[in-house]
Scaffold this active site. Structure first.
Site, PDB file in Angstrom:
ATOM      1  CG  HIS A 195      -1.876  -1.071   1.303  1.00 13.07           C
ATOM      2  ND1 HIS A 195      -1.518  -2.360   1.633  1.00 13.07           N
ATOM      3  CD2 HIS A 195      -3.200  -1.089   1.045  1.00 13.07           C
ATOM      4  CE1 HIS A 195      -2.604  -3.121   1.581  1.00 13.07           C
ATOM      5  NE2 HIS A 195      -3.631  -2.378   1.226  1.00 13.07           N
ATOM      6  CE  LYS A 201     -19.327  21.949 -21.062  1.00  6.83           C
ATOM      7  NZ  LYS A 201     -20.670  22.515 -21.120  1.00  6.83           N
ATOM      8  CE  LYS A 204      -5.821  -4.523  -0.758  1.00 10.86           C
ATOM      9  NZ  LYS A 204      -6.166  -4.312   0.656  1.00 10.86           N
ATOM     10  CG  ASP A 244     -23.715  22.214 -23.449  1.00 12.08           C
ATOM     11  OD1 ASP A 244     -24.342  21.306 -22.884  1.00 12.08           O
ATOM     12  OD2 ASP A 244     -22.574  22.576 -23.097  1.00 12.08           O
TER      13      ASP A 244
END
Ligand code: NAP
Length: 517
Positions: free
Chosen positions: A129, A305, A154, A344
């Site tokens: 981890h 955008k 893991k 849009d």
């Protein structure tokens, strides 16, 4: 699939939905274990490091033997050095895990820095981890895990962007044995949800908010109802929304509901990418290179955008999107080629024209006041100009209104002048009246009495103060919800080429906004 990813399907029959149990007593853990089973968990991870007191063998045995039928148990006692809570000595820690193994736990999670001579008997999940970042030597660590005699690999690390999640998913594909590879935090969410697509050993989901054992863990309910966990398989196509912030976006609820209703094997994910063209480009490069990811479509929202149209190149976008300089939708073909559109403007024009019962061409010559000069105003002004409406733009920052007006051949006025409005149509493209400032209205009832049609692009709340006043003044009103539904439906149809379930989309939006349709 180019990286041998499909070989993973033989590793496990089905990815497990694993609920971490982080209760402070064995008794509470047992209650939680039964609750997790009722919620549909396949496995639980008993986090013994969360217990206030060291458990006795008897307690462990009782806990494990009292498990609900069909529930697998992972025993974990994570030390603080690996992001856990256990502060006692290493011998006690290993002894708890050995006892759990002896009592019948199915898997024992052991950190990779523990010498093999100390591993308890039983099936080992060998883990690593990193709660601070993605390890620079990620591949090297993973190779060590994969080469060990443990049953399951893991690896979990903190993500800074969704491309870290793609890297985690790629490790699953390259592994020789069952693997859990997760990127933590909001940007890593994709790795948790798509674990099922790549046949990971499992993914973790919290029983409820506040009971997460790591950052970014969704709840079981979110996994099952919002992210379609049970429907995801190796054929599932991937869609998502790129933005920042993104946690409160309604788009995952809307598109996942639409996919489910249409029987479409696809899942839609929130993808948090920090502002900046370089961040957007890095993610897109990684996502397209990972053709095995089956990413087929993206919604784009603030602040990306403009970055999206720059990435695609104007030649891959439609004419009006080019004029607007922004797109909100990308379709990705299996060969990695991209097409972009802006749903849009059509969404706004459709909402307005269907309320007025006119065709878009009939907007020609009509007087329209657009209030605001941001992204939404720009898309609407471009579309109105295209249909030859007579537009006046009002904005708080007058220079912004002037700039937009110059580009599309309209009139610009400062926001104070809205008092003089007497246009046939008014469109609010500012955030005035948006939750939580729901008592605000950009126009008074007196001004509205001179207007025929009022369209508020704000959709939260669906019935804004402006629309209430407009109704009182006898205007025809159009809610931002209509525009939101239209833009989402436009995306669905652009990606899939089939009609979108508009009523369902609207219901999902209104449910999310806590309003019944
Ligand atoms: P934007 O680019 O940030 O522009 C915000 C606009 O609101 C600017 O014109 C800004 O004026 C003005 N403004 C903000 N606060 C104001 C205030 N207190 N007083 C006066 N003007 C204010 O945002 P956007 O993307 O265009 O979004 C605008 C609104 O559209 C959002 O609030 C949202 O409710 C709505 N929207 C609707 C949909 C839909 O599908 N229905 C989709 C997206 C957005 P300045 O230039 O002076 O800052």
């Amino acid at each position: 699939m180019s990286n041998g990813v499909d070989s993973r399907s033989s590793k496990v029959a089905k990815s497990a939905l694993i609920v971490p149990l982080v209760q402070p007593s064995v008794e509470q853990m047992l209650t939680a274990m039964h609750q997790a089973a009722r919620m549909g968990a396949d496995m639980v991870e008993c986090r013994f490091d969360y217990l206030t007191n060291l458990p006795t063998y008897q307690e462990l045995e009782n806990l494990i033997k009292s498990r609900p039928e069909g529930i697998g148990i992972i025993a974990t006692c994570r030390p603080t050095r690996q992001g856990g809570k256990f502060t006692g000595n290493e011998n006690d820690r290993i002894s708890i895990l050995s006892s759990a193994a002896q009592a019948g736990a199915d898997y024992i999670d052991i950190e990779m820095d523990v010498p093999e001579s100390s591993w308890p008997d039983g099936k080992i999940i060998l883990s690593h981890h990193d709660f601070t970042s993605k390890p620079a030597n990620l591949q090297e660590i993973f190779n060590k895990l994969d080469a060990s005699r443990a049953t399951v690999n893991k690896i979990v690390f903190k993500a800074t962007s969704p491309e870290d999640a793609i890297e985690a998913l790629n490790l699953i594909g390259k592994s020789a044995k069952p693997t859990i590879a997760l990127a933590m935090g909001e940007p890593g969410l994709m790795s948790r949800i798509l674990a099922a697509k790549f046949n990971a050993f499992g993914t973790f989901a919290a029983m409820e908010k506040g009971l997460e054992s790591a950052p970014g863990q969704p709840t079981v309910e979110e996994m099952k109802t919002l992210y379609r966990w049970d429907a995801i398989n190796s054929e599932t196509l991937v869609y998502g929304v790129i933005g920042c912030p993104i946690a409160h976006s309604m788009s995952p609820a809307v598109h996942n509901a639409a996919f489910a209703a249409g029987g479409i094997n696809a899942v839609y994910l929130p993808l948090r990418i920090e502002a900046g063209g370089e961040n957007f480009n890095r993610f897109m490069d990684a996502a397209i290179a990972a053709d095995w990811l089956d990413l087929r479509g993206l919604s784009i929202t603030i602040p990306h955008k403009e970055n999206a149209i720059a990435y695609l190149g104007e030649e891959n976008c439609d004419e009006l999107s080019r004029q607007i300089g922004a797109i909100n939708t990308i379709a990705i073909a299996p060969d990695g080629s991209l097409r972009g559109i802006n749903t849009d403007y059509a969404a706004a024009i459709d909402a307005l024209c269907s309320a007025m019962r006119i065709k878009p061409a009939e907007l020609a010559g009509r007087e329209v006041a657009v209030i605001g000069a941001g992204g939404v105003a720009r898309a609407i002004v471009a579309a109105l100009a295209h249909y030859k409406a007579k537009i006046t733009i009002y904005n708080r920052t007058f220079q912004r209104a002037e700039k937009l007006a110059k580009e599309f051949g309209c009139l610009a006025l400062p926001l104070e002048k809205v008092e003089q409005i007497s246009h046939e149509i008014v469109i609010n493209c500012t955030s005035i009246g948006m939750f939580p400032n729901v008592d605000e209205s950009v126009l008074t009832e007196e001004v509205l009495s001179r207007v025929r049609v009022v369209f508020d692009t704000v959709y939260n709340p669906p019935r804004t103060r402006l629309l209430e006043l407009a109704e009182k003044a006898g205007c025809l009103t159009v809610s931002g919800v209509e525009m939101f539904v239209n833009q989402a439906a436009g995306q669905f149809e652009f990606w899939l080429g089939v009609p979108a379930p508009r009523e369902l989309i609207k219901k999902t939006v209104l449910d999310r906004l806590n309003i019944s349709s």
